[in-house]
Design a protein around this motif. Structure first.
Motif, mmCIF file in Angstrom:
data_model
loop_
_atom_site.group_PDB
_atom_site.id
_atom_site.type_symbol
_atom_site.label_atom_id
_atom_site.label_comp_id
_atom_site.label_asym_id
_atom_site.label_seq_id
_atom_site.Cartn_x
_atom_site.Cartn_y
_atom_site.Cartn_z
ATOM 1 N N LEU A 49 -153.202 -1.106 59.239
ATOM 2 C CA LEU A 49 -153.039 -0.756 60.286
ATOM 3 C C LEU A 49 -152.032 -1.105 61.657
ATOM 4 N N LEU A 50 -151.056 -1.423 61.170
ATOM 5 C CA LEU A 50 -150.060 -1.386 61.558
ATOM 6 C C LEU A 50 -148.802 -0.667 61.546
ATOM 7 N N THR A 51 -149.303 0.225 60.277
ATOM 8 C CA THR A 51 -148.215 1.471 60.094
ATOM 9 C C THR A 51 -148.928 2.382 60.793
ATOM 10 N N THR A 52 -150.385 2.931 60.786
ATOM 11 C CA THR A 52 -151.343 3.140 62.114
ATOM 12 C C THR A 52 -150.553 3.152 62.969
ATOM 13 N N MET A 53 -151.011 2.225 63.799
ATOM 14 C CA MET A 53 -149.931 1.709 65.364
ATOM 15 C C MET A 53 -148.352 2.297 65.613
ATOM 16 N N ALA A 54 -148.154 1.952 63.881
ATOM 17 C CA ALA A 54 -146.115 2.128 64.657
ATOM 18 C C ALA A 54 -146.082 3.570 64.282
ATOM 19 N N GLY A 55 -146.939 5.039 63.946
ATOM 20 C CA GLY A 55 -146.717 6.093 64.236
ATOM 21 C C GLY A 55 -147.633 6.360 65.524
ATOM 22 N N GLU A 56 -148.021 6.088 65.767
ATOM 23 C CA GLU A 56 -148.478 5.650 67.156
ATOM 24 C C GLU A 56 -147.683 5.287 68.671
ATOM 25 N N GLY A 57 -146.672 4.910 67.740
ATOM 26 C CA GLY A 57 -146.024 3.948 69.098
ATOM 27 C C GLY A 57 -146.235 2.827 69.688
ATOM 28 N N PHE A 58 -147.005 2.680 69.011
ATOM 29 C CA PHE A 58 -147.799 0.655 69.551
ATOM 30 C C PHE A 58 -147.270 -0.298 69.084
ATOM 31 N N VAL A 59 -146.241 0.040 67.993
ATOM 32 C CA VAL A 59 -145.241 -1.346 67.651
ATOM 33 C C VAL A 59 -144.513 -1.261 66.410
ATOM 34 N N PHE A 60 -143.232 -1.270 66.594
ATOM 35 C CA PHE A 60 -142.001 -0.600 66.038
ATOM 36 C C PHE A 60 -141.985 -1.985 64.647
ATOM 37 N N LYS A 61 -142.045 -1.210 63.788
ATOM 38 C CA LYS A 61 -141.455 -2.315 62.622
ATOM 39 C C LYS A 61 -139.869 -2.570 62.619
ATOM 40 N N ASP A 62 -139.076 -3.448 62.006
ATOM 41 C CA ASP A 62 -137.722 -3.698 62.606
ATOM 42 C C ASP A 62 -137.119 -3.486 61.005
ATOM 43 N N PRO A 63 -135.962 -2.282 60.190
ATOM 44 C CA PRO A 63 -135.863 -2.262 59.173
ATOM 45 C C PRO A 63 -135.647 -3.088 58.063
ATOM 46 N N ARG A 64 -134.569 -4.539 59.575
ATOM 47 C CA ARG A 64 -133.890 -5.189 58.099
ATOM 48 C C ARG A 64 -134.766 -6.659 58.661
ATOM 49 N N SER A 65 -135.704 -7.065 59.135
ATOM 50 C CA SER A 65 -136.197 -7.997 58.797
ATOM 51 C C SER A 65 -137.774 -7.974 58.476
ATOM 52 N N SER A 66 -138.609 -6.637 58.643
ATOM 53 C CA SER A 66 -139.406 -6.058 58.085
ATOM 54 C C SER A 66 -140.805 -6.513 59.378
ATOM 55 N N ALA A 67 -140.241 -6.939 60.535
ATOM 56 C CA ALA A 67 -141.325 -7.736 61.764
ATOM 57 C C ALA A 67 -141.272 -6.711 62.376
ATOM 58 N N TYR A 68 -143.359 -7.075 62.818
ATOM 59 C CA TYR A 68 -143.004 -6.072 63.778
ATOM 60 C C TYR A 68 -142.895 -6.535 65.480
ATOM 61 N N SER A 69 -143.066 -5.844 66.438
ATOM 62 C CA SER A 69 -142.972 -6.275 67.585
ATOM 63 C C SER A 69 -143.741 -4.845 67.850
ATOM 64 N N LEU A 70 -144.057 -4.880 69.347
ATOM 65 C CA LEU A 70 -144.950 -4.293 70.298
ATOM 66 C C LEU A 70 -144.142 -2.753 70.912
ATOM 67 N N GLY A 71 -144.418 -1.955 70.271
ATOM 68 C CA GLY A 71 -143.416 -0.192 71.056
ATOM 69 C C GLY A 71 -144.025 0.055 72.516
ATOM 70 N N VAL A 72 -142.756 1.465 72.333
ATOM 71 C CA VAL A 72 -142.510 2.183 73.624
ATOM 72 C C VAL A 72 -144.670 1.874 74.256
ATOM 73 N N SER A 73 -145.077 2.738 73.648
ATOM 74 C CA SER A 73 -146.212 3.220 74.269
ATOM 75 C C SER A 73 -147.375 2.016 74.783
ATOM 76 N N VAL A 74 -147.267 0.656 74.432
ATOM 77 C CA VAL A 74 -147.612 -0.112 75.205
ATOM 78 C C VAL A 74 -147.114 -0.044 76.603
ATOM 79 N N LEU A 75 -145.865 -0.652 76.341
ATOM 80 C CA LEU A 75 -145.036 -0.679 78.041
ATOM 81 C C LEU A 75 -145.490 0.956 78.218
ATOM 82 N N SER A 76 -146.050 1.950 78.407
ATOM 83 C CA SER A 76 -145.998 2.643 79.467
ATOM 84 C C SER A 76 -147.012 2.544 79.682
#
Length: 268
Positions: A49-76
């Motif tokens: 689910l996170l992979t799908t949401m990341a593709g749509e910009g709803f979450v962002f995965k930090d490549p260093r920590s592998s932690a997810y945060s909310l993406g720019v699509s949520v901000l809009s």
């Protein structure tokens, strides 16, 4: 596709929404393991689910920590929601005045289920440890903002809340259903609530309801501050006056906006 959680079954869409709601100001970054444990889901389900949401910009995965945060699509989407919440447009200048007059942090909150959500907050000049911020959810039964709304809600809403166990947060938290009903009746009679250390120790909250044009409670305005300031009789009395006045002014503006909207639509 659906996923079972205990006796409940959630669809992929529901689980995706549950994942989004798991992020907060207190937990802005979450890992797959964190979400899987919190939501009682398989790690593979969360990852998919996170992979799908990341593709749509709803979450962002930090490549260093592998932690997810909310993406720019949520901000809009957040910006769209804020543009439609006329109550914030009407209330924010009045909240600023309330904080200026009381010198305490002020809030606008709405009810969702058994929690209140803070839509706006104006910080006081004092350093504070009070756990409120925009978007935060707090329990309705033991907060000033929650009790100010719940006291004016329909009996069915109150019954539904009191049908579940009431969590204790401090020694002042009301966990007995009959005692809480009595408290809500008193709040309704007074038109405001003074909540002393029921949710957080050493914190007093003073709240009052906001109504729409149908006289239905839709939100509350409140201030929060330390006991050492707000327990003083003169300070507390003046704060009550200011909170109630602010709630009434916001209610008037909401009703005025509705009347103006009706007049603009009315054919002549």
């Amino acid at each position: 596709m659906s996923v079972k959680e205990g006796k409940q079954t959630f669809s992929s869409i529901e689980n995706a929404l549950r994942i989004l709601k798991a992020f907060s100001m207190d937990s802005p970054e979450l890992r797959v393991t964190d979400l899987a444990e919190e939501l009682n889901l398989a790690k593979s389900t969360v990852h998919r689910l996170l992979t799908t949401m990341a593709g749509e910009g709803f979450v962002f995965k930090d490549p260093r920590s592998s932690a997810y945060s909310l993406g720019v699509s949520v901000l809009s989407l957040t910006n769209i929601v804020h543009s439609q919440l006329h109550i914030l447009e009407d209330a924010t200048p009045l909240l600023n005045m309330l904080t200026e007059k009381t010198r305490e942090s002020s809030h606008i909150a709405i009810l969702e289920g058994n929690e209140v959500i803070y839509l706006q907050k104006i910080e006081s000049e004092y350093t504070s440890r009070i756990t409120t911020h925009i978007g935060r959810r707090n329990p309705v039964h033991c907060t000033g903002s929650g009790q100010a709304i719940l006291a004016f809600e329909k009996e069915g809403v109150i019954d539904q809340l009191l049908a579940k166990p009431l969590q204790r947060f401090t020694e002042n938290t009301i966990t007995d259903a009959d005692k809480l009903r009595k408290r809500l009746h008193e709040v309704k009679q007074l038109g405001y609530v003074v909540n002393s250390e029921e949710f957080e120790k050493e914190i007093i909250a003073i709240g009052a309801p906001i109504f729409n044009e149908k006289e239905e409670v839709i939100a509350s305005v409140n201030i929060t501050g330390p006991v050492v300031r707000l327990e003083k009789r003169a300070k507390q009395h003046q704060s009550i006056v200011e909170v109630v006045h602010t709630a009434k002014r916001i209610t008037e503006l909401i009703k005025l906006r509705k009347r103006n909207s009706y007049m603009q639509q009315k054919p002549y």
